[in-house]
Structures are given as structure tokens and as C-alpha cells.
Design a protein around this motif. Structure first.
Motif, PDB file in Angstrom:
ATOM      1  N   UNK A 400       4.505  -5.845   8.438  1.00  0.00           N
ATOM      2  CA  UNK A 400       5.302  -5.861   7.203  1.00  0.00           C
ATOM      3  C   UNK A 400       5.257  -4.491   6.538  1.00  0.00           C
ATOM      4  N   UNK A 401       4.057  -3.893   6.488  1.00  0.00           N
ATOM      5  CA  UNK A 401       3.935  -2.564   5.878  1.00  0.00           C
ATOM      6  C   UNK A 401       4.755  -1.535   6.654  1.00  0.00           C
ATOM      7  N   UNK A 402       4.719  -1.616   7.970  1.00  0.00           N
ATOM      8  CA  UNK A 402       5.490  -0.692   8.804  1.00  0.00           C
ATOM      9  C   UNK A 402       6.982  -0.794   8.486  1.00  0.00           C
ATOM     10  N   UNK A 403       7.481  -2.013   8.348  1.00  0.00           N
ATOM     11  CA  UNK A 403       8.914  -2.222   8.158  1.00  0.00           C
ATOM     12  C   UNK A 403       9.388  -1.945   6.730  1.00  0.00           C
ATOM     13  N   UNK A 404       8.487  -2.045   5.757  1.00  0.00           N
ATOM     14  CA  UNK A 404       8.907  -1.917   4.354  1.00  0.00           C
ATOM     15  C   UNK A 404       8.419  -0.645   3.680  1.00  0.00           C
ATOM     16  N   UNK A 405       7.680   0.216   4.392  1.00  0.00           N
ATOM     17  CA  UNK A 405       7.102   1.390   3.750  1.00  0.00           C
ATOM     18  C   UNK A 405       8.175   2.331   3.221  1.00  0.00           C
ATOM     19  N   UNK A 406       9.330   2.404   3.890  1.00  0.00           N
ATOM     20  CA  UNK A 406      10.400   3.287   3.417  1.00  0.00           C
ATOM     21  C   UNK A 406      11.203   2.664   2.279  1.00  0.00           C
TER      22      UNK A 406
END
Length: 458
Positions: A400-406
Motif C-alpha cells: 500500500x505504501x509503495x502504491x500510494x507514496x506519490x
């Protein structure tokens, strides 16, 4: 108790996430610049915010992925060992399991140190975590240690407070571990935290050999039958003679325990990556102080508050204490997600002062309803759940962090806050339903007094 403090110093390995972050930036996203040695790589971490926003987001995403890989390797290998450790603790004793666990842990730290010293690829770094998985990780240590505590304490509030004290002493160890690792990374590089951790584990091994007295008493059956069948792993709750409460009671609280533990299992590494990037741009030294102080407040502050509640409110229930912990965790995670500056992070850490309470209290609640000869099997199941939880949490939240960090870096913390909320709702429903039958029965007698009168007259 000194063993528990030293354990926290050695196995917390707060340098792992920062090392992965530094390695990713140094080798893949450093604008083609390469550091001269491992000793300076920590300086590279403190300058992470010098990169442009897009590059910094990619570094966080890839570092989050590698943190996930490490969790999968370490805890994935550990699962079958943890499953059988509990029954073995009840058959061959606590001390022998401790000796095996600490020996393999020492080897794993040596392998990690060698990989860092020779600047090997991160895949070689994973081999050290694979070896740690073969030891059963620190969960094996906890299974044997909590079994020792259960051997030496009576049921009731004494066991609850002793297990909370155990977590508090680990908190002291983790506090010093974070502080010392922060300074070592900042001024000496990444080699020394892992080398020193290996040395401390080895020292623990020597202490166990010399000083620990075996509290487990061997029975005649255990002497003649040392094999472990799959059924014995769960025999503490599947056989009526081994449990003094409803099986549903145990399963419900194990499920609540799993749901609540999910965000706690992944929040530390994600929070570390979160604070390395903008707008915080924290150094290794600052991260060490923040993480150490946060853990000491949570572990020790939670213990003090728990003891205060038990003294001031004699009839306070374990369920109410657990509810306070759930609410504290919800508030803390939401504040982390909203944080835009350092002071908001400090507020989030303060709001989570009670978040550790549900863990030792639920363990103590389960321990009280299980036969003394099945304590090892119980805690094996508890730490098996923790191990599976580590894998599930890393898989879910790191991705989730990977996909939403941007999009929004704090979004993952909002998702995390939903888990303690769900655990709170489940526990409230279960407690209410458990009390309903006796209440209904009482009301029937009160509402139909005419039946009693007619029986008397006849």
C-alpha cells in the motif's frame, strides 16, 4: 530480567531499514554517484532529501519492497519452527530451546555483518535473515521466556503485571538499541550495529548456559515420548482437560489479537522510511532518539498506567484495559497519517502510549485458561500468529505504501487505523453477547412473579 534487556539491545536491529534505504539510494538512485566506503553510507541517508521529489519517492517505494522481502524470508522460514517449538518447550524444557535459538541467532548476525563489510548485493544480506528464520527468530526466545514466567507466577493479576513488566524491560532494551544504533550509523556506518548485536546474543548464550535454572519438570510420559505430532501443537485448546474456558472464548481473542497486531507489525519500518523522506528528512541519529523514546514511553508508560488502573480501580476488567489500548492505537495512527511536521509526529507518538497494553493483557488472559503443562504450546500458537501477522502486515502495508507514496504518503497509516477499530468493535460485541444469556434468565424470573404465587397457593 537482565536477559530481556540485553535481548532488546541485540535483536531489534533498527539499522536494517536504514541500511536498505541507504543501499537502494547508493546503488540505484544516487545520480550515478557511489560512496567510497560503508563507513560513509550513513551520511548518504541523512542527505536523502537532497534528491528531487520523484527520485525520493522511488527510493521509498523500493526500500519498502526490500523491507517486505526481508520479512517474507525471515518469518516465512520461521513458521514451521515456531509451530513445533511450543510442544518441544513442554517436552524437553525451556533452557534447551533457548540455547538452540541464541546459537543460530549469533550465526545469523555474523552473516549479516560479513555481507555489509564486503558490500555484497542485498540478496546476500537476505541469507543472514534466512538463518535467523531457522532459529525461529526472537519469537522462539519469547515462547521459552514466557513459559518460564508462567512457571513462576500464579494465575490472576500477578501474571498480567509480570508479563507486562517483561514487555517493559524489553522496551528498555529496544530504547537503548535505537539510541546506540542511531549514533553508530551516523558516525561509524552500518557494520557495528550488526556486529555488536551478534556479540550481545553470544553473551546472552553464555549467560543462559551458566546461570539459568530449568523450571520445567519432566514427566514420565515426556521421557518416553519425545516426538511431536501435529495435533499436539493445538492440543492446548482442542482437549477439554487442557482448557478451563470456552474454546470460542480463546478463538475470538486470538482473532482479535491477530487483527490488532497487524498494523503494529509493520508500522515501525514504514514509519522509519516515512521520516527519512521529506518533509521530515531525519538523520539516523534523530530517528534513533525518536524511535527509542517512543518505545520506552509505550512499553514503560503503558506498564505504569496498567498498574495504576489496577490499584485505583480494583474491579477494572481486562477487557476495559484492552479497549483503552485499542483507542490509543487508533488515535496514534491517524495522527501519523496527518503529520506534516515534527511536532505532529511527537503528538502521534504520545497518543499511542497505551497501544502496547492489549498485547500482554490478552496473552495473560489466554494463559489463565490453559493448563500449566500446555503453556509452551499456547505461546507457540500466539507467536505463530505473530509470525503470520508479520508476513501479512508487510505484504499488505508495504505494498500500500509503495502504491500510494506519490499520492499521499500518510495514507497507509489511515488504513492501519482501521484494524484496531475493527478489533475494538469485535471485542465489544463479544463481551456483550457473552453477558446476554445470564441477563435474560434473570429477567424471566422477575417479570413472572405470578407463576411463583400460583404455585404456592396450590
Amino acid at each position: 530480567m537482565l536477559l530481556f534487556i540485553l535481548l532488546g539491545l541485540s535483536i531489534s536491529s533498527p539499522a536494517t531499514t536504514q541500511f536498505v534505504y541507504a543501499y537502494v539510494k547508493n546503488h540505484d538512485f544516487a545520480n550515478n554517484s557511489t560512496l567510497e566506503s560503508n563507513q560513509n553510507r550513513s551520511k548518504f541517508v541523512t542527505q536523502s532529501c537532497n534528491a528531487n521529489g520523484t527520485s525520493d519517492d522511488k527510493i521509498q517505494a523500493i526500500a519498502s519492497d526490500w523491507s517486505w522481502y526481508i520479512t517474507l524470508v525471515k518469518f516465512g522460514i520461521a513458521i514451521p519452527f515456531i509451530m513445533f517449538i511450543g510442544p518441544m518447550v513442554d517436552k524437553i524444557g525451556r533452557k534447551k530451546i533457548l540455547l538452540w535459538n541464541l546459537s543460530v541467532l549469533t550465526i545469523s548476525f555474523a552473516m549479516k555483518t560479513v555481507a555489509i563489510y564486503f558490500d555484497l548485493n542485498l540478496y546476500y544480506f537476505l541469507i543472514g535473515f534466512a538463518a535467523e528464520g531457522l532459529s525461529g527468530t526472537y519469537n522462539t526466545f519469547h515462547i521459552a521466556s514466557l513459559s518460564l514466567l508462567a512457571d513462576g507466577t500464579s494465575k490472576g493479576k500477578e501474571r498480567t503485571i509480570v508479563m507486562a513488566l517483561y514487555d517493559a524491560l524489553l522496551g528498555f532494551g529496544i530504547f537503548f538499541s535505537y539510541i546506540s544504533s542511531g549514533y553508530l550509523i551516523e558516525y561509524a556506518g552500518f557494520i557495528y550495529p550488526f556486529a555488536i548485536s551478534g556479540g550481545i546474543v553470544f553473551f546472552l548464550l553464555i549467560l543462559v548456559v551458566i546461570t539459568l535454572q530449568e523450571s520445567w519438570k519432566n514427566s514420565g510420559e515426556a521421557k518416553t515420548q519425545m516426538s511431536i505430532s501435529p495435533g499436539e501443537i493445538f492440543s492446548w485448546c482442542t482437549r477439554s482437560e487442557n482448557i478451563t474456558s470456552s474454546v470460542n472464548y480463546v478463538f475470538i481473542y486470538l482473532l482479535i489479537f491477530f487483527i490488532y497486531l497487524m498494523p503494529l507489525s509493520a508500522s515501525s519500518s514504514i514509519r522509519m522510511i516515512y521520516t527519512l523522506s521529506s518533509p521530515f528528512c531525519w538523520s539516523a541519529e534523530f530517528i534513533g532518539w525518536f524511535s527509542g523514546c517512543n518505545d520506552i514511553v509505550v512499553f514503560v508508560g503503558g506498564l505504569i498506567i496498567l498498574k495504576g488502573l489496577q490499584i485505583c480501580f480494583k474491579n477494572i476488567t481486562d477487557e476495559l484495559i484492552v479497549s483503552f489500548g485499542f483507542l490509543s492505537s487508533i488515535a496514534s495512527l491517524i495522527l501519523y497519517g496527518l503529520s506534516k511536521n515534527n511536532w505532529m509526529l511527537y503528538g502521534a507518538a504520545a497518543a499511542g502510549i497505551l497501544q502496547i497494553l492489549p498485547i500482554p493483557v490478552i496473552k495473560a488472559m489466554l494463559s489463565r485458561v490453559v493448563h500449566p503443562n500446555k503453556q509452551g504450546a499456547l505461546f507457540s500458537n500466539v507467536y505463530l500468529i505473530e509470525t503470520v501477522c508479520q508476513i501479512c502486515a508487510a505484504t499488505l502495508f508495504n505494498n500500500i505504501y509503495h502504491q500510494t507514496v506519490t499520492l499521499y504518503k500518510g495514507f497507509v497509516f489511515f488504513v492501519m487505523s482501521g484494524f484496531p477499530l475493527l478489533a475494538l468493535i469485535m471485542m465489544m460485541i463479544f463481551v456483550k453477547c457473552a453477558k446476554t444469556p445470564s441477563k435474560d434468565q434473570t429477567e424471566i424470573v422477575i417479570e413472572r412473579p405470578d407463576i411463583q404465587k400460583s404455585n404456592i397457593s396450590t
